[in-house]
Structure formats: structure tokens, C-alpha cells
Design a protein around this motif. Structure first.
Motif, PDB file in Angstrom:
ATOM      1  N   GLN A 297      23.942  28.351  47.788  1.00 12.89           N
ATOM      2  CA  GLN A 297      24.824  28.364  46.618  1.00 12.89           C
ATOM      3  C   GLN A 297      24.084  28.911  45.396  1.00 12.89           C
ATOM      4  O   GLN A 297      24.653  29.694  44.612  1.00 12.89           O
ATOM      5  N   GLU A 301      25.241  32.213  43.332  1.00 11.88           N
ATOM      6  CA  GLU A 301      25.500  32.138  41.889  1.00 11.88           C
ATOM      7  C   GLU A 301      24.613  33.105  41.103  1.00 11.88           C
ATOM      8  O   GLU A 301      25.059  33.715  40.124  1.00 11.88           O
ATOM      9  N   LYS A 302      23.368  33.248  41.539  1.00 12.54           N
ATOM     10  CA  LYS A 302      22.460  34.175  40.861  1.00 12.54           C
ATOM     11  C   LYS A 302      22.969  35.606  40.992  1.00 12.54           C
ATOM     12  O   LYS A 302      22.938  36.388  40.027  1.00 12.54           O
ATOM     13  N   GLU A 304      26.086  36.538  41.502  1.00  9.94           N
ATOM     14  CA  GLU A 304      27.363  36.673  40.800  1.00  9.94           C
ATOM     15  C   GLU A 304      27.198  36.635  39.281  1.00  9.94           C
ATOM     16  O   GLU A 304      28.066  37.103  38.541  1.00  9.94           O
ATOM     17  N   GLU A 305      26.099  36.063  38.809  1.00  6.43           N
ATOM     18  CA  GLU A 305      25.920  35.793  37.381  1.00  6.43           C
ATOM     19  C   GLU A 305      26.018  37.060  36.535  1.00  6.43           C
ATOM     20  O   GLU A 305      26.601  37.049  35.443  1.00  6.43           O
ATOM     21  N   ALA A 306      25.456  38.134  37.039  1.00  5.85           N
ATOM     22  CA  ALA A 306      25.398  39.364  36.233  1.00  5.85           C
ATOM     23  C   ALA A 306      26.781  39.928  35.934  1.00  5.85           C
ATOM     24  O   ALA A 306      26.987  40.564  34.896  1.00  5.85           O
ATOM     25  N   LYS A 308      29.679  38.009  36.105  1.00  7.20           N
ATOM     26  CA  LYS A 308      30.635  36.944  35.796  1.00  7.20           C
ATOM     27  C   LYS A 308      31.319  37.089  34.440  1.00  7.20           C
ATOM     28  O   LYS A 308      32.548  36.925  34.350  1.00  7.20           O
ATOM     29  N   PRO A 309      30.609  37.398  33.345  1.00  8.07           N
ATOM     30  CA  PRO A 309      31.288  37.464  32.033  1.00  8.07           C
ATOM     31  C   PRO A 309      32.467  38.431  32.008  1.00  8.07           C
ATOM     32  O   PRO A 309      33.520  38.116  31.452  1.00  8.07           O
ATOM     33  N   GLN A 312      35.466  37.122  34.258  1.00  9.16           N
ATOM     34  CA  GLN A 312      36.154  35.920  33.788  1.00  9.16           C
ATOM     35  C   GLN A 312      37.040  36.164  32.568  1.00  9.16           C
ATOM     36  O   GLN A 312      37.713  35.252  32.086  1.00  9.16           O
TER      37      GLN A 312
END
Length: 510
Positions: A297, A301-302, A304-306, A308-309, A312
Motif C-alpha cells: 500500500q 501510494e508513493k 500515485e502521489e505525484a 494525485k493533486p 483529485q
């Protein structure tokens, strides 16, 4: 090599009754479509709707680990790629990295695994730490299979042979450029060759991984039931709570998107090469922090983080649930037509990949609904030819449904059609009763502009059969996903209901 008999149904002894009987657990999933993060689903019971989260790469892996024992094999039924932005942005490499953690024993290549081009898939497979199958796809330039046809593994003294079939209809399931230089081989010939090769290993059990769907795999089972014991299916997204049994061959499938993990426990008499009992379970991967694999997980998440902003960002509000096969597909077809100022729009239902519950609409939602990045094409035809296209599509849809149990129908905009399904089945040529564009009957001599995506435009025969004239699409270079994002922003609030736009008048009489 053997004839399979199932002596016991749904009865599974905890301990083998004889030394020659061995236990095997098969954990399987298919059509994951890069659903790496848990996602929301809903169930209705007694008039009440319950919403909850399922799946995700780490959630699926957690359930896999929870249900593994020393006699387990892990099998992937294909289509790991496509469905979320991260897969498209990384050309599928994100999914290979996650699978390198989960480590399926074997994975068959599905049609969407070729969507970034076979050369990109080549590069991804080169870093894969698991085995891939798909021996019915031939590299024509070197006359060798794209992936292995067979595999072999010994588990609990059971000698297991594996076969892998990619979709027979691969040429119509991805853009032609993605598989240029590849050719699909005859299924029966390939399986005969593979079974013959596995006989040299004196296999106790043969498992076929097939990304062709339950109906197609049932036909395979009817032909090869003397040799193939289990078929792990994929492609049509069916979640089977119990196996389909065809002449003693067990066929299993576990839905799509990692919502379910399939479990099949079997007992094999290794002296007689016979499956003597089985037990089936379809495990829903309900989000549970105690089950989710924390390391995977964090990895997901790491990655997807780049992005994500951007994903969303809220771009609109949905006041009614969107069904991809109904009001969502129609809304998108309407947007195609409006944005290109066309008379009509055609949208293949298989290109709309996700339902959406009422609430905020984000950029990420539109990416998941339209993951392929297809472009908009324009087609100009006379009214008489348009009628031919529609008539052919209806006949082709019926033919595909009768053959396969499903079809990739066209969602339309700016068009209203009434036809007689009974007359079409009887072979009558005048089964079209009314064809209207913008509320007016089609003028045979008028030129109509049709907006569609480049996938549909390059697969004309798939959707319209053999037409009397060639079609020459015009490329707009407008990406469908970008068009829809802009359309949602302009609409703001969306509450469109499904409309009957293609109507079988005989169904109204019943």
C-alpha cells in the motif's frame, strides 16, 4: 492422457483419504485493470443501499496472503493494464512492479495488455518476475510465439501443466498499430500442440489460462475435456460463485477490478490423474486494514502521489448515478456530437470503462471512465449509406450475441431508430422502420457527419460488418478524455436520464 471425472461435488475432505490423493489450492483473479487503489461499490438489499470499499492492489494482495497455504498456486487471467491514469502514464510499468510483489505463478496476456503497443509490453515483460503465457499470438517476423504457450510446476507432488490463450479476437480488441506484425493462431491447433508438449512431463493436472470469456472457454472445454481439467477464465468480467462444469472441466472466473479473489480447492488422484473433488469460494476483497498489505500500500501510494493533486480536482457534480452502459455512455456520445458540431455520434460501449455514483466528478474519474486516450474521428456518409451502417450493426450485434453471449454495441447520439427484431431474425431486408437524425427522417441523399473514436473508426467491420463502400475517417487529434473533461466543466451539474434511442418495436408488443 486422461479422462477427468468429478466424483464429489462441493464436498471437500480436510485430509486426503489415500496417499495418492493430493490437495491443491488455486487462487486466481482477472481483469484487474490497474485498480490499484480501493474503490467504492454499493449493494442493495431490502430496499436499502450500502456503500463500502473493496479491492486495491494491496487489498487484493492481503487477501491472497490470508488464503495461501503450502499447496497454493496464484494465477492471473489477464488484462492487468488499462483503467486508471497511472497505468496509462507509465505505459503499464506500474502494474508490472506491483505484480512483481504479488508474484503470480502464471499470467495470461489479455487484449488490454497490448494497448500501449506490443513493443512496450516487451519491455515490461523483460522486468517481470513472474511467468507470462499467450502462445496463440505469433510474431510473424521471426515466426515464434509472442509469449509461452505452456508452463510446468510441481506443487504437493502434483505435476501441473499450464496453457495460455490470449483473446482469439485480439485484432479487433485493440488498435491495429498496437499489434502490427502479430497474428493469432488457430486455437484448436495451438491447444493440441500444447497438450502434446505437456504429456511429455506426465502431468497429473492441466490448467488453461484463457482470456476469452466463459462462453468461448465452454466450447474449449467441450472439445478438450479429456485433457484440460481446469480453465481460469477472464475477459467478460463474470464473477462465478461456483464453477461452470463442462464435461467434467471446471471453469472459474472472478469478476474484475480486484473486487473478488477466486479460490478453488481441488483434490487430485496423482495415480489416476483425476480430479476427485473440489470446493469453490469467491472472496470479496472488502477493505480491511488488518488484511491490507501495508508495504505494498505504501508503494502504491508513493507512485500515485505525484499525480494525485491533478486527478483529485473537482470539475462537476453528478446528481444521479451514471451507468456506463446507459446514461453515462449517452452523455459522452452527446458531448462528442456537440463538441464536433456533428449530426450523429457513435460510441462503442466497451470504451466506457466505469460507472460513477452520484457526487463530485473529478479529473481522475474521467481518466478511469476513458483510460485509452482515443482520439475523435469524423466520418461523412450519405443518408442511404448511414441506414446500411445501422442495419448492419444491428444484425452484427445479434450475430455476436448469439455466438458469444455478449456484444460491444454502439451508443448513439443525435439518432433515433425503430426496427423490428423479429423481421431482422427472419432475414427480411426492410426491418428498419424509422431512422431519424435531429428528429427528422434520414434523407438518403444528404451528407451526414458522424463523430466517433479512432478505435471504432479502425474497427469498422467489427461494428458494421461488410459494407458496400469503404469508409475514410478524418482525424481531429482531439483526445476523447480531454473533450469529456471540458464538457463536464461546462455542464457543472449533470443529471441526465437514459433514453431509448434504438428501439425494437416488437418488444413493445410483448
Amino acid at each position: 492422457m486422461r479422462k477427468i471425472f468429478l466424483f464429489v461435488f462441493f464436498l471437500f475432505a480436510g485430509n486426503s483419504l489415500a496417499q495418492e490423493v493430493r490437495d491443491l489450492r488455486i487462487l486466481h483473479w482477472n481483469d484487474f485493470h490497474s485498480r490499484n487503489m480501493p474503490y467504492e461499490v454499493q449493494k442493495k438489499k431490502d430496499g436499502e443501499t450500502t456503500r463500502y470499499y473493496v479491492g486495491g492492489a494491496a487489498g487484493l494482495f492481503g487477501y491472497i496472503k490470508q488464503n495461501m497455504n503450502s499447496n497454493t498456486i496464484k494465477l492471473h487471467g489477464g488484462d492487468e493494464y488499462q483503467g486508471t491514469p497511472i497505468s496509462s502514464i507509465t505505459n503499464g510499468f506500474s502494474q508490472i512492479q506491483f505484480l512483481n510483489v504479488i508474484k503470480p505463478d502464471y499470467m495470461v496476456l489479455g487484449n488490454h495488455d497490448f494497448d500501449y503497443g506490443y513493443w512496450m509490453l516487451d519491455s515490461a515483460i523483460n522486468i517481470a518476475q513472474f511467468n507470462t503465457l499467450g502462445g496463440n499470438v505469433l510474431r510473424e517476423n521471426i515466426n515464434k510465439p509472442y509469449a509461452s504457450l505452456t508452463g510446468f510446476k510441481v506443487v504437493n507432488d502434483i505435476k501441473i501443466g499450464f496453457l495460455g490463450l490470449s483473446p482469439e479476437e485480439l485484432p479487433t480488441l485493440t488498435l491495429p498499430k498496437n499489434i502490427q506484425g502479430l497474428r493469432i493462431l488457430n486455437t484448436d491447433s495451438v491447444l493440441t500442440e500444447g497438450i502434446s508438449a505437456l504429456k511429455s512431463f506426465e502431468c497429473d493436472l492441466i490448467v488453461l489460462l484463457s482470456h476469452n470469456g466463459i462462453e468461448y472457454d465452454s466450447i474449449i472445454a467441450s472439445k478438450f475435456h479429456k485433457d484440460i481439467d481446469v480453465i481460469v477464465s477472464g475477459h467478460d468480467h463474470k464473477a462465478l460463485s461456483k464453477p461452470k462444469i463442462v464435461n467434467g472441466t471446471l471453469i472459474v472466473e472472478s469478476g474484475w477490478g480486484g473486487r473478488y479473489l477466486g479460490l478453488l480447492d481441488i483434490q487430485v488422484d496423482i495415480d489416476k490423474d483425476t480430479v476427485i473433488s473440489y470446493k469453490r469460494e469467491l472472496i470479496e476483497t472488502v477493505l480491511d486494514e488488518s488484511v491490507t498489505d501495508k508495504d505494498l500500500q505504501a508503494f502504491v501510494e508513493k507512485m500515485e502521489e505525484a499525480i494525485k493533486p491533478e486527478l483529485q480536482k473537482v470539475i462537476g457534480k453528478l446528481e444521479i448515478d451514471w451507468d456506463k452502459d446507459k446514461n453515462l455512455g449517452q452523455w459522452q456520445a452527446d458531448a462528442f456530437r456537440k463538441k464536433t458540431n456533428s449530426d450523429i455520434a457513435f460510441l462503442n460501449s466497451g470504451g466506457v470503462r466505469k460507472n460513477l455514483l452520484a457526487g463530485n466528478i473529478t479529473v481522475g474519474d474521467i481518466w478511469e471512465i476513458n483510460p485509452f486516450g482515443n482520439t475523435i474521428n469524423l466520418i461523412r456518409v450519405k443518408g442511404s449509406f448511414l441506414k446500411e451502417m445501422i442495419a448492419n450493426h444491428l444484425k452484427k450485434a445479434l450475430e455476436d450475441y448469439e455466438k458469444n453471449g455478449y456484444y460491444d454495441y454502439l451508443i448513439v447520439s443525435g439518432l433515433y431508430v425503430e426496427y423490428s427484431g423479429n423481421e431482422m431474425k427472419e432475414g427480411k431486408n426492410d426491418f428498419l422502420k424509422s431512422v431519424k437524425a435531429d428528429g427528422k427522417e434520414i434523407d438518403d441523399e444528404k451528407i451526414y457527419v458522424i463523430a466517433t473514436n479512432n478505435y471504432t473508426a479502425t474497427q469498422i467491420n467489427k461494428y458494421f460488418g461488410n459494407l458496400s463502400e469503404p469508409i475514410t475517417p478524418e482525424e481531429t487529434n482531439i483526445i476523447d478524455r480531454d473533450l469529456i473533461i471540458e464538457a463536464v466543466k461546462e455542464a457543472g451539474i449533470i443529471n441526465n436520464k437514459y433514453e431509448d434511442r434504438i428501439l425494437n418495436i416488437d418488444e413493445l408488443k410483448n
